[in-house]
Design a protein around this motif. Structure first.
Motif, short mmCIF file in Angstrom:
data_model
loop_
_atom_site.label_atom_id
_atom_site.label_comp_id
_atom_site.label_asym_id
_atom_site.label_seq_id
_atom_site.Cartn_x
_atom_site.Cartn_y
_atom_site.Cartn_z
N TYR A 120 30.09 18.03 16.93
CA TYR A 120 31.53 18.23 16.82
C TYR A 120 32.10 17.73 15.50
O TYR A 120 33.13 18.22 15.04
N GLY A 121 31.44 16.77 14.86
CA GLY A 121 31.85 16.35 13.53
C GLY A 121 31.63 17.47 12.52
O GLY A 121 32.51 17.78 11.70
N THR A 122 30.45 18.09 12.60
CA THR A 122 30.17 19.23 11.70
C THR A 122 31.11 20.39 12.00
O THR A 122 31.60 21.06 11.08
N LEU A 123 31.40 20.62 13.28
CA LEU A 123 32.34 21.67 13.65
C LEU A 123 33.72 21.42 13.03
O LEU A 123 34.34 22.34 12.48
N ALA A 124 34.19 20.18 13.08
CA ALA A 124 35.49 19.85 12.49
C ALA A 124 35.50 20.12 10.99
O ALA A 124 36.47 20.68 10.46
N ILE A 125 34.41 19.75 10.31
CA ILE A 125 34.32 19.98 8.85
C ILE A 125 34.26 21.48 8.55
O ILE A 125 34.94 21.97 7.64
N LEU A 126 33.44 22.20 9.30
CA LEU A 126 33.34 23.65 9.10
C LEU A 126 34.70 24.32 9.33
O LEU A 126 35.10 25.21 8.57
N MET A 139 36.20 20.25 21.58
CA MET A 139 36.72 21.24 20.64
C MET A 139 38.14 20.88 20.21
O MET A 139 38.51 21.04 19.04
N ILE A 140 38.92 20.36 21.14
CA ILE A 140 40.27 19.91 20.81
C ILE A 140 40.20 18.73 19.84
O ILE A 140 40.94 18.68 18.85
N LEU A 141 39.29 17.77 20.10
CA LEU A 141 39.11 16.65 19.18
C LEU A 141 38.65 17.13 17.80
O LEU A 141 39.10 16.62 16.78
N SER A 142 37.77 18.13 17.77
CA SER A 142 37.32 18.69 16.48
C SER A 142 38.49 19.29 15.72
O SER A 142 38.62 19.08 14.51
N ALA A 143 39.34 20.02 16.41
CA ALA A 143 40.52 20.62 15.77
C ALA A 143 41.47 19.52 15.28
O ALA A 143 42.02 19.62 14.18
N LEU A 144 41.62 18.47 16.08
CA LEU A 144 42.47 17.35 15.67
C LEU A 144 41.93 16.69 14.40
O LEU A 144 42.68 16.41 13.47
N PHE A 145 40.61 16.49 14.34
CA PHE A 145 40.03 15.87 13.15
C PHE A 145 40.07 16.81 11.95
O PHE A 145 40.17 16.35 10.82
N CYS A 146 40.01 18.11 12.18
CA CYS A 146 40.21 19.07 11.09
C CYS A 146 41.60 18.85 10.49
O CYS A 146 41.76 18.81 9.27
N ALA A 147 42.59 18.67 11.35
CA ALA A 147 43.96 18.43 10.89
C ALA A 147 44.06 17.09 10.16
O ALA A 147 44.76 16.98 9.14
N ILE A 148 43.36 16.07 10.65
CA ILE A 148 43.38 14.75 9.99
C ILE A 148 42.80 14.87 8.58
O ILE A 148 43.34 14.29 7.63
N ILE A 149 41.72 15.62 8.43
CA ILE A 149 41.12 15.82 7.11
C ILE A 149 42.11 16.53 6.19
O ILE A 149 42.29 16.15 5.03
N TYR A 163 30.63 18.36 1.97
CA TYR A 163 31.10 17.82 3.25
C TYR A 163 30.32 18.41 4.42
O TYR A 163 30.01 17.70 5.38
N ILE A 164 30.03 19.69 4.36
CA ILE A 164 29.33 20.36 5.46
C ILE A 164 27.92 19.79 5.60
O ILE A 164 27.50 19.40 6.70
N VAL A 165 27.19 19.74 4.50
CA VAL A 165 25.81 19.22 4.53
C VAL A 165 25.81 17.76 4.95
O VAL A 165 25.02 17.34 5.80
N TYR A 170 37.64 22.96 8.97
CA TYR A 170 38.49 22.60 7.82
C TYR A 170 38.19 23.51 6.62
O TYR A 170 39.12 24.05 6.00
N ILE A 171 36.92 23.68 6.29
CA ILE A 171 36.54 24.53 5.15
C ILE A 171 36.94 25.98 5.41
O ILE A 171 37.47 26.65 4.52
N LEU A 172 36.70 26.48 6.61
CA LEU A 172 37.05 27.86 6.95
C LEU A 172 38.56 28.09 6.86
O LEU A 172 39.01 29.08 6.29
N VAL A 173 39.34 27.18 7.41
CA VAL A 173 40.80 27.31 7.37
C VAL A 173 41.28 27.34 5.92
O VAL A 173 42.13 28.16 5.55
N GLY A 174 40.72 26.47 5.09
CA GLY A 174 41.08 26.47 3.67
C GLY A 174 40.63 27.72 2.96
O GLY A 174 41.35 28.28 2.12
N ALA A 175 39.43 28.20 3.30
CA ALA A 175 38.88 29.40 2.64
C ALA A 175 39.71 30.65 2.94
O ALA A 175 39.85 31.51 2.07
N ILE A 176 40.27 30.73 4.15
CA ILE A 176 41.06 31.93 4.48
C ILE A 176 42.48 31.88 3.95
O ILE A 176 43.24 32.82 4.12
N GLY A 177 42.84 30.76 3.31
CA GLY A 177 44.13 30.73 2.64
C GLY A 177 45.15 29.73 3.14
O GLY A 177 46.26 29.66 2.60
N VAL A 178 44.83 28.96 4.16
CA VAL A 178 45.76 27.94 4.62
C VAL A 178 45.66 26.76 3.64
O VAL A 178 44.55 26.27 3.38
#
Length: 190
Positions: free
Chosen positions: A53-59, A9-19, A93-95, A61-69
């Motif tokens: 965990y790759g899909t989790l990272a992408i989801l 989960m930490i790696l997923s969050a890190l890759f969300c940040a990389i994206i 990206y999600i699919v 990323y999309i969720l963080v952007g959708a809520i306004g970050v």
């Protein structure tokens, strides 16, 4: 929650940040679609983390952007971006992460396999992007496809790099014990 799940989960969050960082490496030479390094980051994420965990990272990323970050290209954010002309690429990206991850997780991982999987993912992203460009951007199919085609060659270069770098990073993470057995080094062939 086990240690492995927490690490992943930490790696997923890190890759969300990389994206999110790669999304800011942006040049707009053919509006409305900016040239970014997001496709590189998405491909890299899935090669390294696999489907779950790759899909989790992408989801994430999309969720963080959708809520306004402001993590989308050019520091954009919110639901209007997702439903706007370029939102199809983001939804793609999600699919693509799910499909690519499913393919990556099966059998041995070689550079050629990673590259082919990334081509499949790229096709999914581009199809989703063209459809939304056409429908939401009030364009003809010819114009939407014409805009999209200009990104194919740079995206191919990005996925070649992501395939190579992804395998190397995945191997090193596995050797360091940072990946679960399902993503271990034994499945990676140089």
């Amino acid at each position: 929650m086990g240690k492995t799940s927490l690490k992943m989960m930490i790696l997923s969050a890190l890759f969300c940040a990389i994206i999110a960082v790669c999304a800011q490496i942006s040049i707009t030479f053919l509006p409305p679609v900016p040239f970014t390094m997001q496709n590189f980051a998405v491909a890299l994420t899935v090669v390294i983390l696999g489907r779950r965990y790759g899909t989790l990272a992408i989801l994430l990323y999309i969720l963080v952007g959708a809520i306004g970050v402001p993590v989308f290209a050019k520091f954009n954010a919110g639901l209007p971006v997702l439903v706007g002309p370029t939102g199809g690429y983001l939804i793609g990206y999600i699919v693509s992460a799910f499909v690519m991850g499913t393919m990556i997780d099966r059998g041995k991982l070689t550079f050629m396999k990673a590259f082919i999987v990334n081509i499949v993912g790229l096709a999914i992203i581009h199809v989703a992007g063209v459809i939304q460009l056409k429908l939401v951007g009030s364009m003809t199919w010819d114009k939407a496809i014409g805009i999209d085609i200009t990104f194919i060659l740079p995206d191919l270069i990005k996925i070649i790099l992501a395939s190579y770098i992804g395998i190397q990073v995945r191997r090193r993470l596995a050797l360091a014990g940072l990946l679960p057995n399902s993503l271990n080094n034994e499945k990676i062939v140089a």
